[in-house]
Design a protein around this motif. Structure first.
Motif, PDB file in Angstrom:
ATOM      1  N   GLU B 124       0.692  -1.329   0.147  1.00  0.00           N
ATOM      2  CA  GLU B 124       0.134   0.091  -0.106  1.00  0.00           C
ATOM      3  C   GLU B 124       0.839   1.270  -0.218  1.00  0.00           C
ATOM      4  O   GLU B 124       0.642   2.250  -0.870  1.00  0.00           O
ATOM      5  CB  GLU B 124      -1.038  -0.155   1.229  1.00  0.00           C
ATOM      6  CG  GLU B 124      -2.058   0.577   1.198  1.00  0.00           C
ATOM      7  CD  GLU B 124      -2.994   0.455  -0.148  1.00  0.00           C
ATOM      8  OE1 GLU B 124      -3.182   1.447  -0.830  1.00  0.00           O
ATOM      9  OE2 GLU B 124      -3.517  -0.793  -0.121  1.00  0.00           O
ATOM     10  N   VAL B 125       1.976   1.276   0.712  1.00  0.00           N
ATOM     11  CA  VAL B 125       2.836   2.395   0.882  1.00  0.00           C
ATOM     12  C   VAL B 125       3.481   2.743  -0.508  1.00  0.00           C
ATOM     13  O   VAL B 125       3.566   3.666  -1.091  1.00  0.00           O
ATOM     14  CB  VAL B 125       4.057   2.336   1.841  1.00  0.00           C
ATOM     15  CG1 VAL B 125       4.867   3.038   1.867  1.00  0.00           C
ATOM     16  CG2 VAL B 125       3.493   2.155   3.219  1.00  0.00           C
ATOM     17  N   LYS B 126       3.986   1.431  -1.236  1.00  0.00           N
ATOM     18  CA  LYS B 126       4.608   1.483  -2.480  1.00  0.00           C
ATOM     19  C   LYS B 126       3.447   2.222  -3.664  1.00  0.00           C
ATOM     20  O   LYS B 126       3.990   2.946  -4.222  1.00  0.00           O
ATOM     21  CB  LYS B 126       4.866   0.206  -2.976  1.00  0.00           C
ATOM     22  CG  LYS B 126       5.806  -0.429  -2.040  1.00  0.00           C
ATOM     23  CD  LYS B 126       7.532  -0.319  -2.350  1.00  0.00           C
ATOM     24  CE  LYS B 126       8.253  -0.850  -1.159  1.00  0.00           C
ATOM     25  NZ  LYS B 126       9.641  -0.744  -1.199  1.00  0.00           N
ATOM     26  N   ALA B 128       1.210   4.247  -2.836  1.00  0.00           N
ATOM     27  CA  ALA B 128       1.016   5.542  -2.482  1.00  0.00           C
ATOM     28  C   ALA B 128       2.220   6.464  -3.142  1.00  0.00           C
ATOM     29  O   ALA B 128       2.232   7.473  -3.562  1.00  0.00           O
ATOM     30  CB  ALA B 128       0.992   5.698  -1.000  1.00  0.00           C
ATOM     31  N   LEU B 129       3.434   5.925  -2.712  1.00  0.00           N
ATOM     32  CA  LEU B 129       4.478   6.263  -3.440  1.00  0.00           C
ATOM     33  C   LEU B 129       4.435   6.710  -4.841  1.00  0.00           C
ATOM     34  O   LEU B 129       4.878   7.526  -5.513  1.00  0.00           O
ATOM     35  CB  LEU B 129       5.986   5.474  -3.132  1.00  0.00           C
ATOM     36  CG  LEU B 129       6.882   5.967  -1.876  1.00  0.00           C
ATOM     37  CD1 LEU B 129       7.982   4.724  -1.684  1.00  0.00           C
ATOM     38  CD2 LEU B 129       7.278   7.176  -1.665  1.00  0.00           C
ATOM     39  N   LEU B 132      -0.767   6.337  -6.532  1.00  0.00           N
ATOM     40  CA  LEU B 132      -2.193   5.813  -6.789  1.00  0.00           C
ATOM     41  C   LEU B 132      -3.046   6.137  -5.752  1.00  0.00           C
ATOM     42  O   LEU B 132      -2.515   6.366  -4.603  1.00  0.00           O
ATOM     43  CB  LEU B 132      -1.996   4.228  -6.774  1.00  0.00           C
ATOM     44  CG  LEU B 132      -1.617   3.761  -8.258  1.00  0.00           C
ATOM     45  CD1 LEU B 132      -1.399   2.259  -8.129  1.00  0.00           C
ATOM     46  CD2 LEU B 132      -2.666   3.896  -9.425  1.00  0.00           C
TER      47      LEU B 132
END
Lengths: 370, 258
Positions: B124-126, B128-129, B132
């Motif tokens: 999820e963090v990736k 967001a990075l 998306l």
């Protein structure tokens, strides 16, 4: 490269983080951060020897986003590129969290699923009848105008679905013919009526097995091919391209396929019947000692109507198989996975429909005394 | 700055049937740099990328990753080396039977041996990075727009925090704002993680903003590999048309303006 484990060191007024805060140490970090409570005083990040997005995420979750932001402002020993990474990460983390899915009781879930499936099934049959109507309408529209006949496509489809299928249809029905003959020999032999094995093979192949086996093979071999061909075109937006060029995909892709099957299945049925009878003849000759002349003599006494009763079903099966194969192709959406799903579905549906129609037809012919 | 070679391509020849794509191609990629690879259509940019990551076995020549020939390694070591590479394919190549989040979590579960919950949280963090929106993680790739596919694929390429990132036309299909964000993200990640990037691109803005060096593929080899300014001054008809055509000049002015 030394693999320095991540560590947290408490000093008087501040907490010093060190070691490698990376994906490779994810589990260690997790254990460490569960043990240690987030500190009150200052936090020093400058001694961390390696930091990647995985470690940075854990750091942010541990300290909390706002706390980490303050640390980044106060911290002076941190390399600027690390700071940039953490800031980018913080910006990403600050987006709203994904909405939590509310849990539903299993009963409601089951009822929802049941309702959805039922509605889907109804919608599916509605679509199927709509598609059948569309195909029939375009077929009649084209029949009246020879200039719009696509002879090349038709011949190509006949070649692929008919000629290329002859070996497998012939082999399979030959084997089934032999099996039926063995079955007859076993059962009828007990009554000393081996000779009726010939009638058993003849009646079963002329009325049922010839057309049924050919149709089932066609459903497996051709309906799937139709779905995959049209489906991959749909997934690749080729059908949309056809429409924007002012061409009608039904006329271009579906009609030649349907017509081809309407022509090939009766022919394949003939091949299947002949090959089944040959299989029966071989068994009769080898294990029942019925000479070929006698076999043919008995065959000649079988009324023609039994063959016609079998053959009349061929165009119906062909239409059903072709229409289901093509329609499933049109129902494909987007991905390659969807092509696979609809191909499976088209084979299952067309075999199901063929057997269902055959059962209805058998009932009908029996009642009519044909 | 000391130049440590991460990838070394020497004497590479790729031929398909009678069609020769590369003849005696040499190229080096140094640690921490962003290398842009440009070339006309059909000059084998994607083929070069695929030979470097080991998807194509070259007819002649050798590709050395971190000093080792990927194709000559035993399976286990090859897999270990491949985990240090992240690849963003041109069409995204997301697994269509998995949701976007599962796509990113897959390498984390398989290779980093994370528990599914941790992996999905990190995924999820990736995502967001990569920029998306929060709800995108639950979607299947078929229902994503072209730009979202690119971002999700980038998130997956970054999943294992690779040493070398291969990008095949990453900004194609992104709107200009998204493309500019992408360039910034690339620079941030490179600076923070010491990432080495091999980027096939036609995006002139990306070339000027993000790339340290540009390699031009032409005449079946690397014609020149140098800083953007030096490449733009190189005396070759195609290169002059490429960099000093109307679009090339506009992109250069935009960078100078900043």
């Amino acid at each position: 490269m030394e693999a320095a484990e991540p560590n947290i060191r408490r000093e008087k007024t501040r907490t010093v983080l060190s070691g490698q805060w990376t994906l490779a140490h994810h589990r260690l970090l997790k254990q460490l951060l569960v043990r240690e409570t987030p500190p009150e005083g200052g936090v020093v990040l400058g001694e961390i020897s390696a930091l990647d997005t995985a470690g940075a995420t854990q750091l942010a979750n541990w300290l909390g986003i706002e706390r980490l932001e303050r640390v980044l402002v106060e911290e002076e020993g941190l390399q600027p590129e690390r700071k940039a990474l953490l800031q980018t990460l913080l910006k990403a983390l600050k987006r709203e969290a994904p909405p939590k899915v509310e849990s539903v009781s299993p009963v409601i879930e089951f009822l929802t699923l049941l309702g959805q499936q039922t509605e889907q099934l109804a919608r599916h049959f509605w679509q199927l009848s709509g598609f059948v109507g569309l195909v029939l309408q375009s077929m009649f529209a084209i029949l009246l105008r020879p200039s719009r006949w696509r002879v090349t496509a038709l011949v190509n489809q006949i070649h692929q679905t008919g000629l290329n299928a002859v070996p497998i249809v012939a082999l399979l029905t030959f084997l089934v013919g032999a099996v039926v003959a063995f079955l007859g020999a076993t059962v009828l032999g007990e009554f000393g009526a081996e000779i009726y094995t010939v009638n058993l093979v003849a009646y079963s192949f002329l009325r049922e097995f010839g057309v049924l086996l050919a149709a089932i093979l066609l459903a497996g071999r051709t309906a799937s091919a139709f779905t995959a061909q049209i489906g991959s075109m749909k997934a690749n937006e080729e059908l949309d391209a056809l429409r924007t060029l002012g061409l009608n995909p039904v006329e271009l892709l579906v009609i030649p396929r349907v017509l081809a099957l309407l022509i090939t299945l009766p022919l394949l049925t003939f091949v299947a019947v002949m090959s089944g009878l040959t299989g029966g003849a071989l068994v009769a000759l080898v294990s029942l000692d019925i000479p070929l002349g006698q076999y043919l003599g008995i065959l000649a006494d079988v009324p023609l109507k039994h063959y016609l009763v079998g053959l009349v079903k061929a165009p119906i099966f062909a239409f059903v198989v072709a229409v289901i194969g093509c329609m499933e192709g049109f129902r494909v959406s987007g991905s390659a996975e969807s092509v696979g799903r609809h191909t499976t579905s088209s084979v299952v549906q067309s075999i199901f429909m063929v057997i269902l129609l055959d059962a209805i037809a058998a009932l009908f012919f029996m009642e009519m005394g044909w | 700055m000391s130049k440590e070679t991460v990838i070394e391509v020497s004497g590479l020849c790729n031929r398909f049937g009678r069609n020769s794509v590369h003849e005696n191609l040499d190229l080096e990629l140094y640690r921490g740099e962003i290398l842009g690879v440009v070339g006309g259509s059909g000059t084998g940019k994607s083929v070069l990328l695929r030979s470097i990551v080991g998807l194509i076995r070259p007819k002649e020549g050798e590709v050395r990753l971190f000093g080792r020939n990927l194709l000559a390694l035993p399976v286990a070591e090859r897999s270990k080396l491949e985990q240090r590479l992240g690849v963003l394919f041109q069409g995204g190549a997301l697994f269509s039977s998995l949701t976007v989040r599962e796509n990113v979590a897959l390498p984390l579960i398989e290779h980093a041996k994370l528990a599914r919950r941790d992996a999905e949280e990190l995924a999820e963090v990736k995502l967001a990075l990569a920029g998306l929106a929060p709800h995108a993680g639950d979607l299947y790739p078929a229902s994503l727009s072209g730009g979202m596919v690119k971002r999700a694929a980038l998130a997956r390429a970054l999943a294992l925090d690779p040493d070398v990132l291969f990008l095949d036309e990453p900004t194609a299909g992104l709107d200009p704002i998204g493309a500019a964000d992408f360039d910034q993200l690339l620079l941030t990640l490179r600076n923070a993680l010491g990432l080495t990037v091999f980027m096939v691109t036609h995006d002139l803005d990306s070339l000027w903003t993000a790339c340290d060096r540009i390699a031009v593929l032409s005449q079946k080899r690397v014609l020149v590999a140098d800083t953007p300014e030096n490449v733009a001054d190189y005396d070759d008809n195609w290169i002059q048309n490429y960099f000093n055509g109307p679009r090339g000049r506009a992109a250069y002015r935009a960078v100078q303006g900043n």
